[in-house]
Design an enzyme around this catalytic site. Sequence first.
Site: not given
Length: 917
Positions: A657, A603, A539
């Site tokens: 994350d 992450s 994203r």
Amino acid sequence: MFAVHLLAFYFSKLKEDQIKKVDRFLYHMRLSDDTLLDLMTRFQGEMEKGLGRDTHPTACVKMLPTFVRSIPDGSEKGEFLALDLGGSKFRVLTVQVSEEGKRNVHMESQFYPTPKEIIQGSSSQLFDYVADCVADFMKTRNMTHKKLPLGLTFSFPCHQTKLEEGILLSWTKKFKVRGAQDTNVVSSLSKSLKRHKDIDVDVLALVNDTVATMMTCAYDDPYCEVGVIIGTGTNACYMEDMSNIDLVEGDEGRMCINTEWGAFGEDGSLEDIRTEFDREIDLGSINPGKQLFEKMISGLYLGELVRLILLKMTKAGLLFRGEKSSVLFTKGKIETRHVAAMEKYKEGLQNTREILREMGLEPSEEDCVAVQHVCTIVSFRSANLLAAALAAILTRLRENKKLTRLRTTVGMDGTLYKTHPQYPKRLHKVVRKLVPNCDVRFLLSESGSAKGAAMVTAVAARLQAQRKLIDEVLSQFQLTREHLVSVKSKMRAEMDYGLKKATQPLATVKMLPTYVCAMPDGTEKGKYLALDLGGTNFRVLLVKIRSGRRSVRMYNKIFAIPLEIMQGTGEELFDHIVHCIADFLDYMGIKGASSLPLGFTFSFPCKQTGLDKGILVEWTKGFKATDCEGEDVVEMLREAIKRRNEFELDIVAVVNDTVGTMMTCGYEDPDCEIGLIAGTGSNVCYMEEMGNIELVDGDEGKMCINTEWGGFGDNGCLDEIRTQYDVEVDEGSLNPGKQRYEKMTSGMYLGEIVRQILIDLTKHGLLFRGQISERLRTRGIFETKFLSQIESDRLALLQVRRILQQLGLDSTCDDSIVVKEVCGAVSRRAAQLCGAGLAAIVEKRREDRKVERLKITVGVDGTLYKLHPHFSRILRETVKDLAPQCDVTFMLSEDGSGKGAALITAVAKRLQLRKDN
């Protein structure tokens, strides 16, 4: 020739006249289609009353739970005894059920009389007599050396609280045994059997003859889920959804309901169709006011109904020239077998003449025609009434299954159905007319209800053995409080190792410093780019923060990371990421804007030496891009931007994350200083005192620690609670021996654990009829989202079966229950383990802050926490139990970790500006 035609015309005219005469006389016994449809509706209402906890006491149709939860699946085997008690004779049988898969039953039986002094004597006399007969049966067959389970078919209304218990509600038919009502008939029989020291018999199941009929037929036809008896008495049973049975705890699966429909109408609901003859039958019976529906349709009463009608017609001068015979005044002189013989095709009129003459009557041709038609009307009404009640049950089955069309089988037994020449055909025709949306097969129970009792016992024995094996498998996933306390203690020890310079290299919980040293204070402002990489989707976000108002606006675009990129080279991966950034900048119309500050949510485990420096320790979650581990991912991103040579970006921060989640929630709640991800992967971060972090210089303030707790247990400290299924999942993964805690707690692996268990249970013949489908053999086919769907409280088992069918698994209702249990055991353990780990962290924060009671907020993200129906609750309960001095609030991160990365970047810019000034 003319004379023959004249005679035929005369006879047909005579027949027509007699039929019209009888039709006029018995007008009220003819039931229209509208009346039958209305009766269907009335019976459905009575079924609802019988099933409801509050309405059951006043219901006429008692809808008794039988605790028969499953029909035969063909895998039953062994030797069983069966008793069939309920008529003028009773039967003892030995039933040998063949080896698995052959569906073969061998039976030997013997009938014993039930003398009047026994069936109208005392309870002890009855059961002692039955036990004597069982002992005689076993001795004559040289079976006294065997220990045998026994199934008792007991054809009277009983209240059951389990399969092997039944409290007699009332006697029916001709039984009037004293002292038996309101007692447990199984206990009475067992007590009598124990007097015989030379036999060893356990009564495992008590079933109604109707239930036994259904089970007998279900052994031959798996579609059979209704049983009907229409003989001396009448009754029906069917498989009802547990969620509709208020009288029994539990909502899972189905249970056979013994309707005891013979009592339908005792509340007056049939008064509009009962005739004077029905009332006279009732008044002359041994139980006036009871079993009114049965008295209109069953074999014990049809002959008597015919006698009463013939007597009244004779008194009115409509039969036998008005000459009354003593036969017509004698109760029980006309039996149902006579009715059946008089209706026999072609031979019926001749039979009628002979039967009437045997009774001392001298019938004319007209009399024979009329008497035969009386029999037809009485037996046709019986078939119509039975069809209406059966149609109500079939409609309920179809509605329970939410089908537009139902395919089912009805198991049938009883002398009226078997011996009356017209009865089955009439019944089938009316049922199909009343329920045109049901494809109904009627299957005759050839072996009687005693075989059914043996089948119930065989199924009970199979389920008992299966339950034991299933419980043994699932017990491996049941964690005691001692287990969880141990996990909490070990997690705390690993955290301490990870924070110390000397032990950190060997620690499984790496406790990585993130260089995030402050939470948002509300003064942050500006535009920031954020990247979020942690799964198969990537994203890119533009985040606009307005100062003072804690207001954030975000714009984002999601891009796929193809498998070949995830597992290609590092250069290909970061070039793809930059290509996606370029696409987003074009999309937003800001490609030419001056260098924007950027936060990179990455992450994966990274060793950071600064906020904008992150060296990848190892890939997780399916990523395997080469030449990345041991490299600074921020530098790799900067190099890829240079290669693209289209724009410049100010990469301020690389964050996990979990850290992003904590910062997002911390922006809303100042008490938030822990971040938890429970999704595809699993991880936690928290704000640690600088004085405890030996890897970073300085003792002042706090810094966020990325625990990377997924590796907890890689040193074997969790081996005592790891199962063979965890080992199989680990060995089949991309990183065997690594991330063991994550593989027991995160969404990427829970479905795979379930799949391994299902394969094992199927191999043992406990699921899917022992057939392992190719789909079930496919790694990853059982996604964790299926656990969430299957465990949903709102989901009926029928929908669970549909989910399993999508996976190529042809499941029964029982299979669906077991699959749901497996999913529940795996996800519950995951939530408890996650809660135990989190309890270690909140307890550490309480101790570090030196407070008696800690108030703290945990920011949470991840699909497992958000979407699974029970995971979040179990996790919270575990934390509360293991950290009782901590008041923990769980705050869901609605905007994801991308917003967190932007906030970290904004905080870093704020702190930098303050430092520069």
